[in-house]
Design an enzyme around this catalytic site. Structure first.
Site, PDB file in Angstrom:
ATOM      1  N   HIS A   1       0.804  -1.228   0.000  1.00  0.00           N
ATOM      2  CA  HIS A   1       0.000   0.000   0.000  1.00  0.00           C
ATOM      3  C   HIS A   1       0.837   1.279   0.000  1.00  0.00           C
ATOM      4  O   HIS A   1       0.543   2.231   0.722  1.00  0.00           O
ATOM      5  CB  HIS A   1      -0.940   0.010   1.198  1.00  0.00           C
ATOM      6  CG  HIS A   1      -2.032  -1.023   1.132  1.00  0.00           C
ATOM      7  ND1 HIS A   1      -2.582  -1.441  -0.050  1.00  0.00           N
ATOM      8  CD2 HIS A   1      -2.677  -1.725   2.112  1.00  0.00           C
ATOM      9  CE1 HIS A   1      -3.523  -2.345   0.197  1.00  0.00           C
ATOM     10  NE2 HIS A   1      -3.596  -2.538   1.499  1.00  0.00           N
TER      11      HIS A   1
ATOM     12  N   HIS B   1      -9.455   2.363   0.649  1.00  0.00           N
ATOM     13  CA  HIS B   1      -9.391   1.227   1.574  1.00  0.00           C
ATOM     14  C   HIS B   1     -10.461   1.314   2.662  1.00  0.00           C
ATOM     15  O   HIS B   1     -10.192   1.044   3.841  1.00  0.00           O
ATOM     16  CB  HIS B   1      -7.991   1.164   2.186  1.00  0.00           C
ATOM     17  CG  HIS B   1      -7.553  -0.213   2.556  1.00  0.00           C
ATOM     18  ND1 HIS B   1      -8.052  -0.899   3.630  1.00  0.00           N
ATOM     19  CD2 HIS B   1      -6.658  -1.042   1.982  1.00  0.00           C
ATOM     20  CE1 HIS B   1      -7.468  -2.070   3.714  1.00  0.00           C
ATOM     21  NE2 HIS B   1      -6.612  -2.199   2.717  1.00  0.00           N
TER      22      HIS B   1
ATOM     23  N   GLU C   1     -11.447  -3.316  -2.663  1.00  0.00           N
ATOM     24  CA  GLU C   1     -10.417  -2.417  -3.197  1.00  0.00           C
ATOM     25  C   GLU C   1     -10.295  -2.652  -4.695  1.00  0.00           C
ATOM     26  O   GLU C   1      -9.724  -3.652  -5.117  1.00  0.00           O
ATOM     27  CB  GLU C   1      -9.077  -2.700  -2.505  1.00  0.00           C
ATOM     28  CG  GLU C   1      -9.107  -2.528  -1.002  1.00  0.00           C
ATOM     29  CD  GLU C   1      -8.117  -3.447  -0.305  1.00  0.00           C
ATOM     30  OE1 GLU C   1      -6.911  -3.343  -0.562  1.00  0.00           O
ATOM     31  OE2 GLU C   1      -8.560  -4.290   0.504  1.00  0.00           O
TER      32      GLU C   1
HETATM   33  C1  BGC Z   1      -4.582  -6.375   2.312  1.00  0.00           C
HETATM   34  C2  BGC Z   1      -4.440  -7.111   3.618  1.00  0.00           C
HETATM   35  C3  BGC Z   1      -3.899  -6.163   4.640  1.00  0.00           C
HETATM   36  C4  BGC Z   1      -4.830  -4.985   4.751  1.00  0.00           C
HETATM   37  C5  BGC Z   1      -4.381  -3.945   5.725  1.00  0.00           C
HETATM   38  C6  BGC Z   1      -5.531  -5.241   2.523  1.00  0.00           C
HETATM   39  O1  BGC Z   1      -5.668  -4.528   1.351  1.00  0.00           O
HETATM   40  O2  BGC Z   1      -5.052  -7.192   1.279  1.00  0.00           O
HETATM   41  O3  BGC Z   1      -3.594  -8.220   3.469  1.00  0.00           O
HETATM   42  O4  BGC Z   1      -3.766  -6.782   5.887  1.00  0.00           O
HETATM   43  O5  BGC Z   1      -4.976  -4.373   3.499  1.00  0.00           O
HETATM   44  O6  BGC Z   1      -3.097  -3.590   5.483  1.00  0.00           O
END
Ligand code: BGC
Length: 346
Positions: free
Chosen positions: A103, A173, A310
């Site tokens: 991310h 998110h 997402e």
């Molecule tokens: C991911 C997860 C992660 C979460 C928070 C999601 O987009 O797929 O694996 O734990 O974000 O970081």
């Protein structure tokens, strides 16, 4: 449009909160991370229900690592080993998730103050400048995200432009619980995903490069399934991720706005249909929500209190030439749209 100071960063910078309204819908957005802090929609009885998880202060936002409600960039999801090759050159990113980049790194777009370009009663235009080399990414990138609240939908439009070749994959998110953010877990929500294929992952949640058929597996969400009935099924992909945490390859033509996924709560009757122009969607069932501080109004958030839809390019696509490309060429425009549409059903 209502604008207030939500809170201050430790360095004294003010974080603003904008409230958008249209008909029955309303939402609050923060300039910190472009966070969607609340989204209120009517339930089957007309009671307004806040369906996204969030916090009441910047301090509580900073005490969790779930990217709650935030805009994510420069590359949403994981990049294996935090490395990729572009135009013959290897780029090393910051690895903030074990051996991998997640991310956008330690200080991704979720932790930046976004500028407000325009605000009206039902629309907020946010911009961000990401300099060359930030978190290891090449090129200066100018980003613009527009939140538009319709009478029955929230639309997010994403744009970006760079001055040299780079990679770009933006998303939001938000964690949804259509039973209400403060109403227990979202395991009672039913999920449907318009996808015949998904991208399996290894034990570090990195896509293996395979594009696998969902047939005869708990990854087949073409008919709605209750999260709690399937997330712990004895299926290797679910075991590795502690539940659903995968990218589905949305049926239909990339680049066209099409139905990607829906969710429904039988408790509130709230239905959310998600449409996107993106090739993929990460359905994450909130498996790692743990030790979170108290949420809005003292809400308790625990494992599977919310799920994410997402919309994205496939995870780790810079390292898989068989996946749709996330390369953004110098001067070209990156753009995509995602629509979260609401109605109620008995
Ligand atoms: C991911 C997860 C992660 C979460 C928070 C999601 O987009 O797929 O694996 O734990 O974000 O970081």
């Amino acid at each position: 449009m209502d604008k207030t100071v939500f809170d201050y960063l430790p360095d004294g910078t003010a974080v603003e909160q904008y409230t958008l309204k249209n008909g029955y819908l309303s939402c609050e957005i923060l300039t910190y991370g472009g966070i969607l802090k609340s989204l209120a929609v009517p339930d089957i009885n007309g009671n307004m229900t806040d369906i996204v998880l969030g916090f009441d202060s910047i301090e509580t936002y900073s005490k969790q690592d779930g990217y709650i409600g935030a805009l994510i960039g420069r590359y949403a999801n994981r990049i294996g080993a935090g490395r990729f090759e572009l135009n013959g050159k290897i780029y090393e990113l910051y690895n903030n998730d074990g051996n991998n980049h997640l991310h956008g790194g330690a200080a991704g777009f979720d932790k930046q103050i976004w500028q407000v370009e325009k605000a009206t009663d039902n629309m907020l235009v946010l911009t961000l400048f990401s300099p060359d080399g930030q978190e290891g990414y090449p090129a200066n990138l100018s980003v613009r995200v527009t939140y538009t609240l319709g009478t029955d939908a929230l639309t997010i439009d994403y744009y970006a432009k760079s001055d040299a070749d780079t990679i770009c994959n933006l998303t939001n998110h938000a964690y949804f619980n259509l039973s209400g953010h403060d109403n227990g877990t979202a395991e009672d929500n039913f999920i449907q995903i318009n996808a015949d294929f998904y991208t399996p992952t290894d034990k570090e949640s990195i896509t293996t490069g395979e594009i696998a058929a969902v047939d005869n597996t708990p990854m087949d969400l073409r008919k709605p399934l209750r999260i709690g009935d399937y997330a712990d099924k004895d299926f290797l992909q679910l075991k590795l991720a502690g539940g659903y945490d995968h990218n589905w390859c949305i049926n239909g033509e990339n680049g066209t706005l099409r139905f990607a996924a829906s969710a429904k709560s039988e408790d509130t009757g709230i239905v959310m249909k998600t449409y996107t122009t993106q090739p993929g969607i990460q359905f994450y069932s909130g498996n790692y929500i743990q030790d979170f501080p108290k949420g809005k109004g003292g809400a308790e958030y625990k494992k599977r209190s919310g799920f994410c839809f997402e919309t994205q390019c496939y995870p780790d696509s810079p390292n898989h030439s068989n996946f749709p490309s996330a390369v953004l060429k110098a001067g070209e425009v990156y753009s995509h749209s995602t629509v979260y549409e609401f109605c109620v059903e008995k």
